[in-house]
Design a protein around this motif. Sequence first.
Motif, PDB file in Angstrom:
ATOM      1  N   ARG A 309       0.831  -1.205   0.000  1.00 49.72           N
ATOM      2  CA  ARG A 309       0.000   0.000   0.000  1.00 49.72           C
ATOM      3  C   ARG A 309       0.864   1.253   0.000  1.00 49.72           C
ATOM      4  O   ARG A 309       0.573   2.228  -0.695  1.00 49.72           O
ATOM      5  CB  ARG A 309      -0.932  -0.005   1.220  1.00 49.72           C
ATOM      6  N   ASP A 312       2.136   1.796  -3.419  1.00 49.31           N
ATOM      7  CA  ASP A 312       1.062   2.293  -4.279  1.00 49.31           C
ATOM      8  C   ASP A 312       0.859   3.796  -4.082  1.00 49.31           C
ATOM      9  O   ASP A 312       0.698   4.549  -5.048  1.00 49.31           O
ATOM     10  CB  ASP A 312      -0.246   1.559  -3.967  1.00 49.31           C
ATOM     11  N   VAL A 313       0.868   4.225  -2.817  1.00 43.88           N
ATOM     12  CA  VAL A 313       0.682   5.655  -2.527  1.00 43.88           C
ATOM     13  C   VAL A 313       1.852   6.462  -3.080  1.00 43.88           C
ATOM     14  O   VAL A 313       1.659   7.539  -3.670  1.00 43.88           O
ATOM     15  CB  VAL A 313       0.529   5.884  -1.005  1.00 43.88           C
ATOM     16  N   GLU A 315       3.698   5.726  -5.597  1.00 45.77           N
ATOM     17  CA  GLU A 315       3.536   5.784  -7.049  1.00 45.77           C
ATOM     18  C   GLU A 315       2.504   6.832  -7.442  1.00 45.77           C
ATOM     19  O   GLU A 315       2.728   7.644  -8.356  1.00 45.77           O
ATOM     20  CB  GLU A 315       3.121   4.424  -7.588  1.00 45.77           C
ATOM     21  N   GLU A 316       1.373   6.821  -6.756  1.00 43.76           N
ATOM     22  CA  GLU A 316       0.314   7.785  -7.061  1.00 43.76           C
ATOM     23  C   GLU A 316       0.813   9.219  -6.904  1.00 43.76           C
ATOM     24  O   GLU A 316       0.549  10.087  -7.748  1.00 43.76           O
ATOM     25  CB  GLU A 316      -0.880   7.532  -6.137  1.00 43.76           C
ATOM     26  N   GLU A 317       1.527   9.479  -5.812  1.00 47.85           N
ATOM     27  CA  GLU A 317       2.004  10.836  -5.548  1.00 47.85           C
ATOM     28  C   GLU A 317       3.089  11.255  -6.532  1.00 47.85           C
ATOM     29  O   GLU A 317       3.115  12.398  -6.988  1.00 47.85           O
ATOM     30  CB  GLU A 317       2.517  10.939  -4.111  1.00 47.85           C
ATOM     31  N   GLU A 319       3.447  10.117  -9.544  1.00 45.78           N
ATOM     32  CA  GLU A 319       2.823  10.306 -10.844  1.00 45.78           C
ATOM     33  C   GLU A 319       2.184  11.684 -10.960  1.00 45.78           C
ATOM     34  O   GLU A 319       2.220  12.309 -12.012  1.00 45.78           O
ATOM     35  CB  GLU A 319       1.775   9.219 -11.096  1.00 45.78           C
ATOM     36  N   LYS A 320       1.645  12.169  -9.847  1.00 53.40           N
ATOM     37  CA  LYS A 320       1.067  13.514  -9.860  1.00 53.40           C
ATOM     38  C   LYS A 320       2.136  14.552 -10.183  1.00 53.40           C
ATOM     39  O   LYS A 320       1.896  15.514 -10.906  1.00 53.40           O
ATOM     40  CB  LYS A 320       0.450  13.834  -8.495  1.00 53.40           C
ATOM     41  N   ARG A 323       3.494  13.853 -14.051  1.00 57.24           N
ATOM     42  CA  ARG A 323       2.554  13.746 -15.167  1.00 57.24           C
ATOM     43  C   ARG A 323       2.791  14.824 -16.215  1.00 57.24           C
ATOM     44  O   ARG A 323       2.678  14.600 -17.409  1.00 57.24           O
ATOM     45  CB  ARG A 323       1.121  13.820 -14.627  1.00 57.24           C
ATOM     46  N   GLY A 329       5.373   6.495 -13.148  1.00 58.73           N
ATOM     47  CA  GLY A 329       5.547   6.467 -11.692  1.00 58.73           C
ATOM     48  C   GLY A 329       6.597   5.479 -11.261  1.00 58.73           C
ATOM     49  O   GLY A 329       7.254   4.819 -12.069  1.00 58.73           O
ATOM     50  N   THR A 333       3.053   0.523 -14.689  1.00 56.29           N
ATOM     51  CA  THR A 333       1.819  -0.238 -14.803  1.00 56.29           C
ATOM     52  C   THR A 333       2.137  -1.665 -15.192  1.00 56.29           C
ATOM     53  O   THR A 333       3.197  -1.950 -15.734  1.00 56.29           O
ATOM     54  CB  THR A 333       0.916   0.394 -15.875  1.00 56.29           C
TER      55      THR A 333
END
Length: 343
Positions: A309, A312-313, A315-317, A319-320, A323, A329, A333
Motif C-alpha cells: 500500500r 502504491d501511494v 507511485e500515485e504521488e 505520478e502527480k 505527469r 511512476g 503499470t
Amino acid sequence: MSNSSPDQESTIQRMNFTLDLKITLIGAGTIGLSFAAFHLSHLLSASTLTIYDTRPNAEQYIRENLTQFYGAHLSLPLSKLVVAQTLEEAVSGAHIVQESGPENLTIKRALWVEVEKYAPKDALLWSSTSGIPASQQAQDMQDKTRLLVVHPYNPPHIMPLLELVPSPATNPRVIRRTEEFWQQRGRVPILIQKEVTGFVANRLAFALLRESIHLVNSGVVSVTNLDRIVESSMGPRWAVAGPFKSYHAGGGPAGLEGFFKNIGDTVQECWDDAGQINVGDGWEEKIFNEAREVYGTIDTDERNRVTRRLLDVLEEEKEKGTRKEGSRGLLGTPLRSRPASGV
C-alpha cells in the motif's frame, strides 16, 4: 565490462521475446517463490514459467507454498506451472534462467557450468545471490560474459529494487537487456558499477543494523523504541528521498555542502562514536531475546500488505508530480496494460 564478439552481440540484439517469454527459476526457497509470484503476475500463461528445485518433494512443496506469495493478486491457474525434474529439462528452451539457490560459491560455480551446457546460447543468465559476485560464480564457465547478478530486495514480488551487478567480463548488452526487462515490468533496476561484498542495499541496511545493535546493547534505547524511531522518522522520509537528497534539502539553498557546514562537527562526532560491534562479540543473547519477547513471530502478511500500500501511494504521488513531464511512476503499470515489448 568485456567487449563481446560481433556474433554474441548480434545474437543478444535479436532477442525480442514478448508474450511467449519462457522463464526458468532455479531454487524454490523464499526468494525463488517470491520471484515466481512476480513473474506469474506478468505472464499470459503459467505454462511459460518453469521452476526447478532439488528437494525430493519439490512439486508438492512449490504448489503448496507459492500461493502465500500472491494471495488474491494472481489469476493464472497454477496447474499449468511447469516443475522440471532435471536441470536440463528446466533450462532447455528458456529465454531467461534466474538462479536463487543456496548462498554457496561451490554450488553456484558448478550450477552455472551445467546451465551453460543446456540453456540456449542467447538466454539471459541471472543470479539472485545476496553477496557472491558474478566474477566468482562464473569462474568455470566457458563464456563468462553471460552471467549477471540480479539482486532483489526481499520480497521481490513486492519490492521494486533490483541491483544489477556485472562482473568485469559481463557483456554490456546483457546488462542493457536485463534493464529493459525489469523496466518494462515496472521495476527499478539499478546498475552497480563495481563488484563489492553485499552490493549496495544490504551494505546500507547492515550499517544501520550494526549501529542499532550497538545502541540497544549499550542501554541507550530498547529494541521497540529504536524501531519506532526509524518507523516515524527516517523510514518514511527515505521512502520519498534517499540520504543524499534528504540532506541536500536539509542544507537549504547551500545544499549538502551547507548541511555539513552547519552540523558537520556533530556528524563527525557521531561517526567517531559509532559502534564497532561484530558478530560473535557477545551481544547476541541480549538482542535476540529482546526481539523475540517483543515481536514473537512476525506477521509478514501484514508487513507485505502495508508495504504494498505504501508503494502504491508513493507511485500515485510521484505520478502527480511527473505527469506534466510525461513520466511514469515508481512502479509503472502491469505489463498486460502496456504495448508488448521485448527482452
